[in-house]
Design a protein around this motif. Structure first.
Motif, mmCIF file in Angstrom:
data_model
loop_
_atom_site.group_PDB
_atom_site.id
_atom_site.type_symbol
_atom_site.label_atom_id
_atom_site.label_comp_id
_atom_site.label_asym_id
_atom_site.label_seq_id
_atom_site.Cartn_x
_atom_site.Cartn_y
_atom_site.Cartn_z
ATOM 1 N N GLY A 238 127.994 1.761 -1.814
ATOM 2 C CA GLY A 238 128.545 1.117 -2.992
ATOM 3 C C GLY A 238 127.878 -0.199 -3.313
ATOM 4 O O GLY A 238 127.303 -0.853 -2.436
ATOM 5 N N ALA A 239 127.921 -0.578 -4.572
ATOM 6 C CA ALA A 239 127.362 -1.855 -5.016
ATOM 7 C C ALA A 239 128.161 -2.363 -6.210
ATOM 8 O O ALA A 239 128.592 -1.582 -7.064
ATOM 9 C CB ALA A 239 125.894 -1.707 -5.391
ATOM 10 N N GLU A 240 128.354 -3.679 -6.245
ATOM 11 C CA GLU A 240 129.006 -4.323 -7.388
ATOM 12 C C GLU A 240 128.178 -5.519 -7.823
ATOM 13 O O GLU A 240 127.915 -6.433 -7.033
ATOM 14 C CB GLU A 240 130.412 -4.787 -7.028
ATOM 15 N N ASP A 241 127.746 -5.503 -9.071
ATOM 16 C CA ASP A 241 126.977 -6.606 -9.635
ATOM 17 C C ASP A 241 127.935 -7.744 -9.952
ATOM 18 O O ASP A 241 128.830 -7.621 -10.797
ATOM 19 C CB ASP A 241 126.269 -6.138 -10.900
ATOM 20 N N ILE A 242 127.760 -8.869 -9.254
ATOM 21 C CA ILE A 242 128.658 -9.995 -9.478
ATOM 22 C C ILE A 242 127.973 -11.126 -10.243
ATOM 23 O O ILE A 242 128.497 -12.233 -10.343
ATOM 24 C CB ILE A 242 129.230 -10.518 -8.150
ATOM 25 N N GLY A 243 126.764 -10.825 -10.767
ATOM 26 C CA GLY A 243 126.081 -11.782 -11.619
ATOM 27 C C GLY A 243 125.119 -12.690 -10.886
ATOM 28 O O GLY A 243 125.188 -12.851 -9.660
ATOM 29 N N GLY A 244 124.199 -13.269 -11.630
ATOM 30 C CA GLY A 244 123.238 -14.216 -11.076
ATOM 31 C C GLY A 244 122.254 -13.599 -10.097
ATOM 32 O O GLY A 244 121.694 -14.295 -9.248
ATOM 33 N N GLY A 245 122.035 -12.293 -10.193
ATOM 34 C CA GLY A 245 121.131 -11.622 -9.273
ATOM 35 C C GLY A 245 121.764 -11.268 -7.942
ATOM 36 O O GLY A 245 121.049 -10.886 -7.005
ATOM 37 N N TYR A 246 123.081 -11.347 -7.843
ATOM 38 C CA TYR A 246 123.791 -11.059 -6.592
ATOM 39 C C TYR A 246 124.591 -9.768 -6.730
ATOM 40 O O TYR A 246 125.177 -9.494 -7.788
ATOM 41 C CB TYR A 246 124.737 -12.203 -6.226
ATOM 42 N N LYS A 247 124.638 -9.004 -5.645
ATOM 43 C CA LYS A 247 125.435 -7.786 -5.589
ATOM 44 C C LYS A 247 126.182 -7.717 -4.263
ATOM 45 O O LYS A 247 125.607 -8.008 -3.212
ATOM 46 C CB LYS A 247 124.562 -6.539 -5.719
ATOM 47 N N ALA A 248 127.444 -7.329 -4.330
ATOM 48 C CA ALA A 248 128.182 -6.988 -3.117
ATOM 49 C C ALA A 248 127.894 -5.522 -2.805
ATOM 50 O O ALA A 248 127.928 -4.679 -3.708
ATOM 51 C CB ALA A 248 129.672 -7.206 -3.321
ATOM 52 N N VAL A 249 127.588 -5.204 -1.546
ATOM 53 C CA VAL A 249 127.183 -3.853 -1.182
ATOM 54 C C VAL A 249 127.926 -3.406 0.077
ATOM 55 O O VAL A 249 128.407 -4.223 0.863
ATOM 56 C CB VAL A 249 125.661 -3.767 -0.934
ATOM 57 N N PHE A 250 128.013 -2.096 0.252
ATOM 58 C CA PHE A 250 128.546 -1.561 1.498
ATOM 59 C C PHE A 250 127.950 -0.182 1.750
ATOM 60 O O PHE A 250 127.499 0.502 0.815
ATOM 61 C CB PHE A 250 130.077 -1.475 1.468
ATOM 62 N N THR A 251 127.947 0.241 3.012
ATOM 63 C CA THR A 251 127.556 1.591 3.410
ATOM 64 C C THR A 251 128.468 2.053 4.536
ATOM 65 O O THR A 251 128.699 1.320 5.502
ATOM 66 C CB THR A 251 126.095 1.640 3.885
ATOM 67 N N LEU A 252 129.001 3.259 4.407
ATOM 68 C CA LEU A 252 129.743 3.938 5.463
ATOM 69 C C LEU A 252 129.082 5.290 5.663
ATOM 70 O O LEU A 252 129.069 6.108 4.734
ATOM 71 C CB LEU A 252 131.218 4.121 5.074
ATOM 72 N N GLU A 253 128.519 5.527 6.856
ATOM 73 C CA GLU A 253 127.730 6.733 7.066
ATOM 74 C C GLU A 253 128.183 7.471 8.323
ATOM 75 O O GLU A 253 128.195 6.915 9.422
ATOM 76 C CB GLU A 253 126.244 6.380 7.172
ATOM 77 N N ASN A 254 128.534 8.732 8.144
ATOM 78 C CA ASN A 254 129.049 9.585 9.211
ATOM 79 C C ASN A 254 127.971 10.549 9.694
ATOM 80 O O ASN A 254 127.231 11.125 8.898
ATOM 81 C CB ASN A 254 130.257 10.378 8.685
ATOM 82 N N GLY A 255 127.883 10.741 11.012
ATOM 83 C CA GLY A 255 127.019 11.759 11.587
ATOM 84 C C GLY A 255 127.859 12.920 12.080
ATOM 85 O O GLY A 255 128.945 12.722 12.630
ATOM 86 N N PHE A 256 127.368 14.169 11.879
ATOM 87 C CA PHE A 256 128.168 15.327 12.264
ATOM 88 C C PHE A 256 127.279 16.456 12.783
ATOM 89 O O PHE A 256 126.055 16.450 12.623
ATOM 90 C CB PHE A 256 129.015 15.823 11.086
ATOM 91 N N ASN A 257 127.921 17.437 13.397
ATOM 92 C CA ASN A 257 127.264 18.609 13.952
ATOM 93 C C ASN A 257 127.597 19.800 13.068
ATOM 94 O O ASN A 257 128.755 20.228 13.014
ATOM 95 C CB ASN A 257 127.754 18.828 15.390
ATOM 96 N N ILE A 258 126.608 20.343 12.374
ATOM 97 C CA ILE A 258 126.890 21.399 11.407
ATOM 98 C C ILE A 258 127.304 22.700 12.081
ATOM 99 O O ILE A 258 128.033 23.509 11.511
ATOM 100 C CB ILE A 258 125.672 21.628 10.488
ATOM 101 N N ASN A 259 126.879 22.938 13.322
ATOM 102 C CA ASN A 259 127.224 24.177 14.011
ATOM 103 C C ASN A 259 128.665 24.203 14.504
ATOM 104 O O ASN A 259 129.263 25.268 14.646
ATOM 105 C CB ASN A 259 126.287 24.396 15.201
#
Length: 409
Positions: A74-95
């Protein structure tokens, strides 16, 4: 009346936010599934000797080239060239549908931060800046992915390690130069240096040429560096690997015997050059497990003291016959230096792979990896071959052949 006016003003401010602050959340992911033939994997012991057999198996991204995952960015433009960002990433076993990274919900990455004109600042569970910025120079950044990493991925160029409780900075590109730094707080009361991790990296890119250098320093690495997955234990547990049993194989025998290290240091340099359709790359790694014998960090059944050193050199090449068809080859040589009572060991590894892009999001691939070991490894035994993410061989050699498919979304 005054309270009512304030409430209306606050509500108006909230509803007005979208007018000047744009935000987005993206669902993304990767699925890696394939068929493996492995010439020898340990199945246990018999009469005190290692026993192994060849194996045919379906193998998903947990041991594939991509690492199956899904995530939210995710990202949110808060102005002045600044952005609030986040990442949530899950690893899994498809089998199996199970969680990777020891059962963590967002075991691959979980961070929040601020993207600024000077660079990106993030906090949470993250990769080191060294694996982030230098992996692309190595074989782990080519067709084979982390399966093509150096033996047992001892230098983390294959992105095996995530570090908890981190503050991380990666600069913007200034005339081709990018720098980064990471610090992980150990969080031990009265001992701020305990379990801490820090790393620095810098890269330079100009036209067809790129190069980089990086350094990692992990205190009590069995806990702070190798012990960050959900199934990790405390100082009495070897989070770096296992010596196996009568019914189970060894894991990470290249360095599993060094869990009692007080400090783990990695120095890496890499470079890559693009000659049209041909890409040539190479890396050098110097890694040391210092202060062995510290049982407050990890077990030491071999009663090691002093320092164990691993040095590696690797060259890799990729040729694009067409934009959709790539062929890759690499060779690496790893040597465990004899320090004090340690025996020497060496590992030679060759990789050959190819990938065909069916579309921008789907590709087929084939790879073969052969590794030959000699000398005495970290477990004090005749060195066995151990290709990254596979169960170690019971002999001094191991061959992997894999056919797979990767789909991104």
């Amino acid at each position: 009346m005054r309270k009512f006016t304030l409430a209306v003003s606050a509500l108006a401010g909230i509803t007005a936010l979208p007018a000047h602050a744009q935000s987005s959340v993206t669902l993304y992911g990767l699925i890696d599934q394939g068929f493996n033939y492995t010439s020898n994997v340990q199945t246990g012991r018999s009469g005190g000797a290692l026993v192994g057999k060849h194996q045919y198996a379906m193998s998903d991204g947990a041991t594939g080239i991509g690492g199956s995952r899904w995530g939210l960015r995710g990202a949110e433009d808060i102005g002045g060239g600044y952005k609030a960002v986040f990442t949530l990433e899950n690893g899994f076993n498809i089998n199996t549908g199970g969680l990777a990274q020891g059962g963590l919900m967002f075991g691959r990455q979980a961070f929040v931060g601020m993207d600024t004109p000077l660079g990106l600042v993030t906090v949470g569970r993250q990769y080191t800046v060294v694996s982030d910025m230098l992996a692309s120079f190595s074989e782990a950044g080519e067709v084979p992915g982390h399966m093509g990493a150096n033996p047992d991925d001892f230098d983390d160029l294959g992105h095996s390690i995530r570090v908890n409780n981190t503050i991380k900075f990666r600069s913007a590109d200034f005339a081709g130069v990018t720098v980064g730094g990471l610090y992980s707080l150990g969080g031990v009361a009265g001992s701020p240096g305990r379990n801490q991790v820090w790393s620095l990296a810098a890269t330079y890119k100009a036209g067809a040429f790129g190069a980089g250098v990086g350094y990692v320093n992990a205190r009590d690495p069995n806990l702070s560096f190798f012990g960050t997955n959900g199934n990790a234990g405390g100082s009495t547990v070897n989070n770096m690997g296992a010596a196996g049993s009568a019914t189970t194989g060894q894991t990470n025998p290249v360095y599993a015997g060094f869990a009692s290290a007080s400090t783990y240091q990695i120095l890496i340099a890499g470079a890559k050059y693009y000659f049209g359709a041909l890409t040539l790359g190479g890396t050098y790694t110097h890694a040391s497990f210092d202060g062995l014998g510290n049982t407050t960090a990890g077990p030491n059944p071999q009663r090691y003291t002093g320092t164990a050193v691993l040095n590696n050199g690797e060259v890799n090449a990729t040729y694009a016959f067409t934009p959709a068809f790539l062929v890759n080859a690499a060779y690496s040589y790893t040597r465990k230096a004899s320090v004090g009572s340690f025996g020497e060991a060496s590992y030679q590894q060759g990789t050959l792979s190819a990938a065909y892009l069916l579309s921008k999001r789907t590709r087929l691939y084939a790879l073969a990896i052969y590794q030959k070991a000699s000398g005495t490894d970290s477990l004090g035994q005749p060195a066995v071959a151990s290709i990254t993410q596979l169960t170690a061989s019971s002999t001094d050699h191991q061959l992997l052949v894999r056919l797979g498919i990767v789909h991104t979304f």
